[in-house]
Design an enzyme around this catalytic site. Sequence first.
Site: not given
Length: 189
Positions: A110, A113, A141, A162, A175
């Site tokens: 997904d 980070d 990111k 976030f 979700r």
Amino acid sequence: MMYFSEKKDVVTIGALDFAIYLSAREIQNRIREVALTIEKDYDGKNPLFLVVLNGAFIFAGDLIRNMDIACDVDFVKVSSYKGLASTGRLEVKIPNEKDLTGRHVVILEDIVDSGFTLDQYVPVVQAQKPASLKICTLLEKPDAAKYKVNVDYKCFSIPTKFVIGYGLDFDGAGRNLPHIYQLIDEWGR
Ligand code: 5GP
Ligand code: MG
């Protein structure tokens, strides 16, 4: 705790507000492009898509439905523990079921980070001797990167804020949102 409306530009979960950031339409358009690229790269190779649960489940469903090639799908669940010491640890909660030996594996994530999860998980896959291994992520990111992760296919680069929706959660919620929403910070946006 009310939070959901498909048409809302802002959703609230608990005390936090999230503003729409990537619409369902933008997401679908980009996924179609990436799916076409993967389809070309893997035609005739019968790739095995390794979906990292939970967050990637909706992304994976949309991505593979846009590919008109033979493929396999398997699922893994991993969780990272970053203790007080600088060295974290990754636990494989649910391992893959299919044999990866000699397969062309594509990990579906997904979001990348810090990169910790994939930095730790890629060697776990490599140890199973796939013929090749590539990484496909919905989001990355780049400014949050602490570990070097070679992402081969990426749908969107996003700022270090976030996000929720389209498979991604905040405390288990959000979700099912069709769009991706970004946390509104105390200064507005
Ligand atoms: P990393 O190990 O690369 O630091 O982080 C990867 C994991 O952290 C993701 O798979 C995801 O579960 C979680 N994560 C990182 N950023 C976000 C975010 O903005 N929103 C949500 N919902 N999860 C995130
Ligand atoms: Mg994840």
